[in-house]
Design a protein around this motif. Structure first.
Motif, PDB file in Angstrom:
ATOM      1  N   ASP A  94       0.848  -1.206   0.000  1.00 39.61           N
ATOM      2  CA  ASP A  94       0.000   0.000   0.000  1.00 39.61           C
ATOM      3  C   ASP A  94       0.878   1.249   0.000  1.00 39.61           C
ATOM      4  O   ASP A  94       1.153   1.830   1.052  1.00 39.61           O
ATOM      5  CB  ASP A  94      -0.909  -0.035   1.236  1.00 39.61           C
ATOM      6  CG  ASP A  94      -1.980   1.045   1.199  1.00 39.61           C
ATOM      7  OD1 ASP A  94      -2.047   1.775   0.190  1.00 39.61           O
ATOM      8  OD2 ASP A  94      -2.745   1.149   2.172  1.00 39.61           O
ATOM      9  N   GLU A 119      -1.116   1.363   8.934  1.00 38.71           N
ATOM     10  CA  GLU A 119      -1.940   0.474   8.128  1.00 38.71           C
ATOM     11  C   GLU A 119      -2.668   1.236   7.020  1.00 38.71           C
ATOM     12  O   GLU A 119      -3.088   0.649   6.017  1.00 38.71           O
ATOM     13  CB  GLU A 119      -2.968  -0.233   9.025  1.00 38.71           C
ATOM     14  CG  GLU A 119      -3.760  -1.311   8.339  1.00 38.71           C
ATOM     15  CD  GLU A 119      -4.752  -1.983   9.281  1.00 38.71           C
ATOM     16  OE1 GLU A 119      -5.772  -2.502   8.792  1.00 38.71           O
ATOM     17  OE2 GLU A 119      -4.507  -1.969  10.508  1.00 38.71           O
ATOM     18  N   SER A 156      -1.030 -10.303   5.914  1.00 37.15           N
ATOM     19  CA  SER A 156      -2.294  -9.708   6.321  1.00 37.15           C
ATOM     20  C   SER A 156      -2.079  -8.269   6.762  1.00 37.15           C
ATOM     21  O   SER A 156      -1.014  -7.927   7.292  1.00 37.15           O
ATOM     22  CB  SER A 156      -2.917 -10.512   7.477  1.00 37.15           C
ATOM     23  OG  SER A 156      -3.981  -9.813   8.082  1.00 37.15           O
ATOM     24  N   ASN A 157      -3.085  -7.425   6.540  1.00 41.78           N
ATOM     25  CA  ASN A 157      -2.967  -6.043   7.011  1.00 41.78           C
ATOM     26  C   ASN A 157      -2.990  -5.949   8.538  1.00 41.78           C
ATOM     27  O   ASN A 157      -2.669  -4.909   9.106  1.00 41.78           O
ATOM     28  CB  ASN A 157      -4.069  -5.169   6.409  1.00 41.78           C
ATOM     29  CG  ASN A 157      -5.469  -5.666   6.717  1.00 41.78           C
ATOM     30  OD1 ASN A 157      -5.646  -6.757   7.258  1.00 41.78           O
ATOM     31  ND2 ASN A 157      -6.465  -4.885   6.350  1.00 41.78           N
ATOM     32  N   LYS A 158      -3.330  -7.044   9.218  1.00 45.14           N
ATOM     33  CA  LYS A 158      -3.277  -7.062  10.682  1.00 45.14           C
ATOM     34  C   LYS A 158      -1.840  -7.100  11.191  1.00 45.14           C
ATOM     35  O   LYS A 158      -1.596  -6.872  12.382  1.00 45.14           O
ATOM     36  CB  LYS A 158      -4.050  -8.273  11.225  1.00 45.14           C
ATOM     37  CG  LYS A 158      -5.539  -8.236  10.928  1.00 45.14           C
ATOM     38  CD  LYS A 158      -6.239  -9.467  11.466  1.00 45.14           C
ATOM     39  CE  LYS A 158      -7.725  -9.426  11.148  1.00 45.14           C
ATOM     40  NZ  LYS A 158      -8.431 -10.654  11.632  1.00 45.14           N
ATOM     41  N   ASN A 201      -4.023  -4.691  -0.517  1.00 44.59           N
ATOM     42  CA  ASN A 201      -3.778  -4.048   0.775  1.00 44.59           C
ATOM     43  C   ASN A 201      -4.157  -4.944   1.947  1.00 44.59           C
ATOM     44  O   ASN A 201      -3.512  -4.916   3.002  1.00 44.59           O
ATOM     45  CB  ASN A 201      -4.571  -2.744   0.875  1.00 44.59           C
ATOM     46  CG  ASN A 201      -4.096  -1.710  -0.129  1.00 44.59           C
ATOM     47  OD1 ASN A 201      -3.075  -1.888  -0.775  1.00 44.59           O
ATOM     48  ND2 ASN A 201      -4.851  -0.636  -0.263  1.00 44.59           N
ATOM     49  N   TYR A 202      -5.241  -5.732   1.794  1.00 39.12           N
ATOM     50  CA  TYR A 202      -5.756  -6.528   2.903  1.00 39.12           C
ATOM     51  C   TYR A 202      -4.933  -7.788   3.169  1.00 39.12           C
ATOM     52  O   TYR A 202      -4.985  -8.365   4.254  1.00 39.12           O
ATOM     53  CB  TYR A 202      -7.213  -6.927   2.631  1.00 39.12           C
ATOM     54  CG  TYR A 202      -7.411  -7.658   1.320  1.00 39.12           C
ATOM     55  CD1 TYR A 202      -7.181  -9.024   1.210  1.00 39.12           C
ATOM     56  CD2 TYR A 202      -7.818  -6.969   0.175  1.00 39.12           C
ATOM     57  CE1 TYR A 202      -7.348  -9.690   0.010  1.00 39.12           C
ATOM     58  CE2 TYR A 202      -8.000  -7.623  -1.019  1.00 39.12           C
ATOM     59  CZ  TYR A 202      -7.765  -8.984  -1.112  1.00 39.12           C
ATOM     60  OH  TYR A 202      -7.931  -9.635  -2.311  1.00 39.12           O
ATOM     61  N   GLY A 203      -4.170  -8.233   2.168  1.00 31.72           N
ATOM     62  CA  GLY A 203      -3.375  -9.444   2.337  1.00 31.72           C
ATOM     63  C   GLY A 203      -3.549 -10.410   1.188  1.00 31.72           C
ATOM     64  O   GLY A 203      -4.502 -10.315   0.403  1.00 31.72           O
ATOM     65  N   GLU A 204      -2.613 -11.337   1.068  1.00 38.17           N
ATOM     66  CA  GLU A 204      -2.660 -12.326  -0.009  1.00 38.17           C
ATOM     67  C   GLU A 204      -1.600 -13.391   0.244  1.00 38.17           C
ATOM     68  O   GLU A 204      -0.691 -13.212   1.048  1.00 38.17           O
ATOM     69  CB  GLU A 204      -2.406 -11.632  -1.351  1.00 38.17           C
ATOM     70  CG  GLU A 204      -2.577 -12.511  -2.574  1.00 38.17           C
ATOM     71  CD  GLU A 204      -3.977 -13.075  -2.717  1.00 38.17           C
ATOM     72  OE1 GLU A 204      -4.232 -14.128  -2.059  1.00 38.17           O
ATOM     73  OE2 GLU A 204      -4.799 -12.495  -3.442  1.00 38.17           O
TER      74      GLU A 204
END
Length: 553
Positions: free
Chosen positions: A15, A125, A115-117, A94-97
């Motif tokens: 991101d 973030e 993961s964005n976590k 952005n959220y993950g993959e």
């Protein structure tokens, strides 16, 4: 030939916007952690299901870094770092993959599901910062081993990570859940990657008190999932205990410890197989709202995609539907489970609660402080049980009902019957999430006569000891009009428990030991009078003494 994790994914920039100093370009950074140079010709990198990019001939020296990015971004990076650009560089969501690096022969060298976590920083973030691997000695460990870059420019492409070092809080591998249980197989889900050799050793798995043979199959690329195959097949309506040996290790060689987990083949429940047995609807600062459920059957019930529901107080139609869990969670026969939006708060408030009997739900229904009606619904939209709750259902002498649960008295009586609920006892801490209710009445305690009550004495002080009396009426036929009254020894009417109420063949009523105006009664003996009349002319009458005791300390 390269070995697994000789080359690893070391930094991820998914991101770029808003930029805090780095190029507005997505990238991943590789690190050669081996002691040998490796030619990357024919290697591939992929992001999820997108087409992979294939690397050209490049000799990757030991202990050096290489950045992969879009070809239009090459001029935006420092010319002192190793760079490879691709016109079709795959997007990094952005959220993950899941990212996978393979050698020229298709062998997976390293893969992660970011993961964005992992940022562990809400501001970072939002964009402009990369995710960095902290300890590249354990690239297979993800929990607590990645976080947002601390660099003022937002990242460290082609150089040592800003958070390079040792994992502060090592995340030991543990069994998260047992899923997809069938007669001949199931799946074990772990929170971290396992060592594939130890996970594939059949001697590390045992089904207690059975002769069933187990064949384990760890699933690549991350080995967080292990398939177990059974011979002979498992049986329905039976609970099994799976024992995992401490010889099973994570990818860093650290044992998972001795694990014992109960499971079985799930079956579809019938109505009343799953009951609501406790409701805390007036939360306090120390106690969150929760709903306790009980497996009232001999079946294993999987709560995956089950829902809590609430009803509109005016139309009595379903108003809200909230998912309990999106993953498999098996509730064993005879077990209790408290559902809440804050497990940690429950654990901190009530000592001795087994965390396995608590579940933080995927979403939460609103329990009105004014009262309402709630239920539990299967993944096939079948309603298994409904319960009511209201402030006036609490013990009348309680000064404050915040943080006090309502407990179901009898599982054989409907949850929609207000008299089948009572405030949890003082001695229990005013709630019993995940365990037997302090105010529960077992069917074995009820006499098999027309008119009976239990216990024979009452001390209405809400300490969990003889706080109420349950009156049971059992008739040989329906249609009786019944009355149950409490009198003083002088014949003065103290309270109507029921008055000319039409009864079925079995009914239960509760007396809280208080008078008609909810006043505390003087210690002593009182008379409980029972009368019943049937349209065919049959009459029944009985009276018995009941002792009201003072508060028990």
């Amino acid at each position: 030939m390269p070995s697994i994790q000789d080359i690893i994914l070391n930094e991820i920039f998914a991101d770029p916007s808003p930029s805090v100093g780095m190029p507005d370009c997505e990238f991943v950074e590789l690190f050669n952690r081996s002691d040998k140079p490796l030619n990357l010709f024919g290697w591939s990198f992929s992001s999820g299901s997108r087409d992979p990019v294939f690397l050209p001939s490049f000799v990757f020296e030991p202990e050096t870094y290489l950045v992969l990015t879009g070809s239009s971004c090459l001029d935006d990076f420092s010319d002192t770092i190793n760079l490879l650009g691709f016109s079709d560089f795959p997007a990094l969501p952005n959220y993950g993959e899941k990212l996978i690096l393979k050698d020229r022969y298709g062998k997976i060298i390293h893969s992660i599901q970011y993961s964005n976590k992992w940022y562990l920083d809400e501001a970072k973030e939002e964009g402009g910062y990369s995710l960095e691997l902290i300890d590249n000695n354990y690239p297979c460990i993800t929990t607590n081993n990645w976080r947002a870059s601390s660099s003022s420019s937002g990242g460290t492409p082609g150089t040592t990570n800003s958070y390079s070092g040792e994992i502060i809080d090592y995340p030991y591998a543990r069994l998260v859940t047992i899923e997809n249980v069938q007669r001949t197989a199931c799946e074990l889900i772990f929170n971290e990657s396992l060592d594939s050799s130890s996970a594939a050793n059949a001697s590390n798995y045992t089904l207690e008190n059975t002769d069933i043979q187990i064949t384990p199959l760890p699933v690549s690329p991350d080995y967080k999932l292990v398939e177990l195959h059974f011979h002979p097949a498992l049986e329905y309506a039976r609970t099994y205990k799976l024992i995992l040996s401490s010889q099973i290790t994570d990818c860093a060689g650290i044992g998972i410890g001795h694990v014992a987990s109960a499971f079985g083949i799930p079956q579809e429940p019938d109505s009343a197989d799953l009951l609501i047995t406790e409701i805390l609807f007036e939360a306090s600062e120390e106690v969150p709202e929760f709903i306790e459920i009980f497996n009232n059957s001999g079946k294993v019930i999987d709560l995956q995609n089950y829902h809590l529901i609430s009803f509109d107080p005016y139309t009595d139609t379903i108003k809200s539907v909230k998912q309990i869990t999106s993953t498999s969670f098996q509730l064993m026969p005879g077990n209790y489970l408290a559902l809440t939006e804050n497990v940690q708060l429950l654990l901190s408030r009530f000592e001795g609660i087994d965390q396995e009997n608590l579940l933080q739900t995927a979403s939460w229904i609103t329990l009105s402080n004014e009262g309402g009606k709630t239920g539990i619904q299967t993944n096939q939209d079948k309603i298994l049980d409904i319960a009511v709750y209201a402030p006036e259902m609490h013990f009348n002498l309680l000064d404050n009902t915040k943080g006090v649960s309502l407990e179901r008295i009898s599982n054989s009586q409907p949850g929609t019957q207000p008299k089948n609920w009572h405030s949890a006892s003082t001695n229990s801490g005013y709630a019993t999430p995940g365990k037997v209710n302090s105010q529960s009445l077992m069917n074995s305690e009820i006499e098999a006569t027309v008119f009976s009550f239990h216990p024979e004495s009452i001390s209405p002080d809400n300490n969990g000891i003889d706080d109420f009396i349950t009156v049971t009426l059992r008739f040989s036929k329906p249609g009786f009009l019944s009355t149950v009254k409490i009198f003083s020894q002088q014949g003065i009417l103290i309270k109507d428990i029921i008055n000319n109420e039409l009864c079925g063949t079995e009914e239960q009523y509760v007396w809280d030991g208080l008078g008609a105006d909810n006043e505390r009664l003087a210690m002593g003996y009182y008379i409980m009078l029972f009368e019943a009349w049937h349209p065919d002319g049959e009459r029944l009458r009985d009276k018995r003494a009941v002792l009201v005791l003072p508060e028990k300390k």
